[in-house]
Write an enzyme that holds these catalytic residues in place. Structure first.
Site, PDB file in Angstrom:
ATOM      1  N   GLU A   1       0.858  -1.119  -0.129  1.00 17.63           N
ATOM      2  CA  GLU A   1      -0.162  -0.024  -0.078  1.00 17.63           C
ATOM      3  C   GLU A   1       0.884   1.392  -0.092  1.00 17.63           C
ATOM      4  O   GLU A   1       0.372   2.172  -0.249  1.00 17.63           O
ATOM      5  CB  GLU A   1      -0.935  -0.053   1.282  1.00 17.63           C
ATOM      6  CG  GLU A   1      -2.223  -1.028   1.224  1.00 17.63           C
ATOM      7  CD  GLU A   1      -3.183  -0.624   0.036  1.00 17.63           C
ATOM      8  OE1 GLU A   1      -3.171   0.304  -0.515  1.00 17.63           O
ATOM      9  OE2 GLU A   1      -3.998  -1.602  -0.230  1.00 17.63           O
TER      10      GLU A   1
ATOM     11  N   GLU B   1       6.945 -21.510   8.864  1.00 15.30           N
ATOM     12  CA  GLU B   1       7.332 -20.799   9.915  1.00 15.30           C
ATOM     13  C   GLU B   1       8.232 -21.356  10.956  1.00 15.30           C
ATOM     14  O   GLU B   1       8.856 -20.515  11.821  1.00 15.30           O
ATOM     15  CB  GLU B   1       5.837 -20.291  10.648  1.00 15.30           C
ATOM     16  CG  GLU B   1       5.425 -21.254  11.579  1.00 15.30           C
ATOM     17  CD  GLU B   1       4.253 -20.609  12.468  1.00 15.30           C
ATOM     18  OE1 GLU B   1       4.505 -20.634  13.586  1.00 15.30           O
ATOM     19  OE2 GLU B   1       3.269 -20.067  11.776  1.00 15.30           O
TER      20      GLU B   1
END
Length: 304
Positions: A85, A116
């Site tokens: 963004e 992870e």
């Protein structure tokens, strides 16, 4: 059973929502909303650490460095979102703020099991990006224990980078690896262990502050207007015109003339309108003022 994970507040059972499965739909919504209302206060309690992190990131940007987010699952997705963004909002180069998720881009849409836990992947990412002293690396992990994140931060620190941790538990494993650790204590989730909820909301709020405040300090905002917006589609063009009109008081057709002359750059269009300079001269003035529009406008008045 992992004693560290079992001790985390975000893994606890929330006494306020024990009976949520027997609630009406409206009661469920009310319970979730009541828990969400606690998040802003938890983030606010970390404002000192957030401000420290912003200043570190800003100094990296001033030196030409990058902000690099990395995380797993929801945390990784939020980092990628915030990074993506920044380009349309602040008109920055895509390399300036980058986001990475354990498991690669496919993990943005589909869970990649076990990624992870891969220290090797975290280290490999840092090495591939060639992070260094001018970069800020932000590791995002609700538990503060994702091996991918911890290993990446450890290697980034060895390479001299600024390291920042974002989690939602106290006394996490991040603290020994980071220059600053931001830890809003949101407490047990509405649904036990579902850290996409309050933890995710808190992380999103923190990341918004990190990039927004750093960009403001870089001069990407005039007043509270995001003037480094570039009108690259119909919606952004409409927003750009409204920003120019608000900043200058010009009629819409005149504002559109300046936006065209500035090739869609709002900041440049405003400076051209306020100073009377052509595009090249206005751009040169902006460059001399480090991109800070208010300073450029003042300087332009002095040079008239």
């Amino acid at each position: 059973m992992d004693n560290y994970l079992a001790s985390l507040a975000t893994e606890g059972v929330n006494p306020e929502t024990r009976s949520i499965d027997t609630c009406t739909t409206e009661e469920m919504v009310e319970l979730i909303n009541r828990q969400d209302a606690l998040v802003a206060g938890a983030v606010g309690a970390e404002r000192h650490h957030i401000a420290q992190a912003v200043d570190l990131i800003y100094e990296c940007f001033r030196r030409g460095g990058r902000l690099i987010y990395l995380g797993a699952g929801t945390s990784g997705r939020l980092g990628v979102l915030d990074a993506s963004e920044c380009v349309p909002t602040f008109g920055v180069d895509p390399d300036m703020v980058q986001g990475y998720i354990a498991g690669g881009d496919i993990a943005l849409r589909h869970p990649v099991e076990g990624c992870e836990d891969s220290e090797a992947d975290g280290i490999a990412l840092v090495e591939s990006l060639e992070v260094g002293p001018d970069d800020a690396v932000v590791g995002i992990t609700a538990s503060g224990s994702a091996a991918y994140v911890l290993a990446a931060l450890r290697r980034a620190r060895e390479r001299g980078s600024v390291t920042i941790g974002v989690c939602t538990n106290a006394a996490s494993k991040l603290e020994g690896l980071c220059d600053v650790t931001i830890a809003p204590l949101v407490g047990p989730e509405v649904i036990s262990g579902s850290t996409r909820m309050k933890s995710g909301t808190a992380q999103k709020m923190v990341l918004n502050m990190l990039t927004t405040c750093a960009m403001i300090k870089l001069g990407k905002v005039y007043g509270n207007l995001m003037v480094d917006l570039k009108a690259s589609n119909k919606k952004l063009r409409d927003r750009a015109l409204r920003l120019i009109i608000h900043a200058t008081g010009l009629a819409p057709e005149v504002a559109e003339h300046y936006l065209e002359g500035a090739q869609g750059h709002v900041k440049l269009a405003i400076l051209m309108a306020k100073s009377g300079l052509d595009q090249a001269a206005a751009q040169a003035l902006l460059d001399r003022c480090g991109g800070r529009l208010a300073q450029a406008i003042d300087q332009g008045k002095k040079e008239e």
